[in-house]
Design a protein around this motif. Structure first.
Motif, PDB file in Angstrom:
ATOM      1  N   PHE A  10       4.764 -11.419   1.147  1.00  0.00           N
ATOM      2  CA  PHE A  10       5.365 -12.146   0.035  1.00  0.00           C
ATOM      3  C   PHE A  10       4.473 -12.044  -1.215  1.00  0.00           C
ATOM      4  N   ILE A  11       3.176 -12.295  -1.040  1.00  0.00           N
ATOM      5  CA  ILE A  11       2.242 -12.221  -2.167  1.00  0.00           C
ATOM      6  C   ILE A  11       2.121 -10.782  -2.664  1.00  0.00           C
ATOM      7  N   ARG A  12       1.999  -9.840  -1.732  1.00  0.00           N
ATOM      8  CA  ARG A  12       1.819  -8.433  -2.119  1.00  0.00           C
ATOM      9  C   ARG A  12       3.038  -7.884  -2.854  1.00  0.00           C
ATOM     10  N   GLU A  13       4.227  -8.378  -2.561  1.00  0.00           N
ATOM     11  CA  GLU A  13       5.424  -7.944  -3.294  1.00  0.00           C
ATOM     12  C   GLU A  13       5.332  -8.349  -4.762  1.00  0.00           C
ATOM     13  N   PRO A  93      -6.955  -0.113   4.282  1.00  0.00           N
ATOM     14  CA  PRO A  93      -6.515   1.289   4.335  1.00  0.00           C
ATOM     15  C   PRO A  93      -5.282   1.591   3.460  1.00  0.00           C
ATOM     16  N   ASN A  94      -4.415   0.582   3.243  1.00  0.00           N
ATOM     17  CA  ASN A  94      -3.220   0.812   2.428  1.00  0.00           C
ATOM     18  C   ASN A  94      -3.469   0.629   0.930  1.00  0.00           C
ATOM     19  N   GLY A  95      -4.723   0.317   0.540  1.00  0.00           N
ATOM     20  CA  GLY A  95      -5.057   0.157  -0.873  1.00  0.00           C
ATOM     21  C   GLY A  95      -5.096  -1.283  -1.357  1.00  0.00           C
ATOM     22  N   ASP A  96      -4.667  -2.250  -0.540  1.00  0.00           N
ATOM     23  CA  ASP A  96      -4.747  -3.656  -0.923  1.00  0.00           C
ATOM     24  C   ASP A  96      -6.205  -4.057  -1.093  1.00  0.00           C
TER      25      ASP A  96
END
Length: 156
Positions: A10-13, A93-96
């Motif tokens: 939710f936050i990452r969106e 790993p996904n860049g977050d």
């Protein structure tokens, strides 16, 4: 109610990979031989302590107990807070990106048997304190140093 994974999603969106705060709890679990339990993590293929992100409405202690059960198959008793580790940064790993705040608790197993799911947990093993493999992040390294020194309530 949003759970941990839904909350982070939710936050990452909303913020993408930008730097955010993430709160975690972890456990340093010892056995009768004074060895400590480590988890080989599926996301990093490296050793660390069982633990994970706090869910909304959950305390740091509740998070540690829940995560240990999910990741190891053990029910634990929390004995005390080793420390709060607050000025650490991680890139996933996904860049977050996140400033990670972790609470580590000293725990003892009270029920259950070790089981790795092969996904989140690749392997579980007890290690003598004097022969630990490298840990995957500085927070875990600092927490084990405080555990070995028998410190309580550290803030870093």
């Amino acid at each position: 109610m949003l759970n941990e994974r839904n909350y982070i999603r939710f936050i990452r969106e909303k913020v993408g990979h930008d730097l955010i705060f993430l709160n975690f709890s972890g456990a340093i679990i010892y056995n009768q031989n004074n060895e400590i339990l480590l988890q080989k993590r599926g996301d990093r293929n490296a050793w660390g302590f069982p633990g994970g992100a706090m869910e909304l409405g959950e305390s740091a202690t509740e998070t540690a107990i829940r995560e240990v059960l999910e990741e190891t198959g053990l029910k634990v008793e929390v004995e005390h807070l080793i420390g709060a580790y607050t000025k650490y940064f991680d890139e996933y790993p996904n860049g977050d990106k996140a400033q990670t705040i972790s609470f580590f608790f000293q725990c003892k197993p009270i029920e259950g048997s070790l089981k790795a799911d092969g996904n989140e947990t690749l392997e579980l093993a007890y290690f003598p304190i004097t022969h630990l493999p490298p840990l995957f992040v500085k927070q875990h390294q600092d927490a084990v140093e405080d555990f070995i020194a028998q410190r309580k309530g550290c803030i870093r």
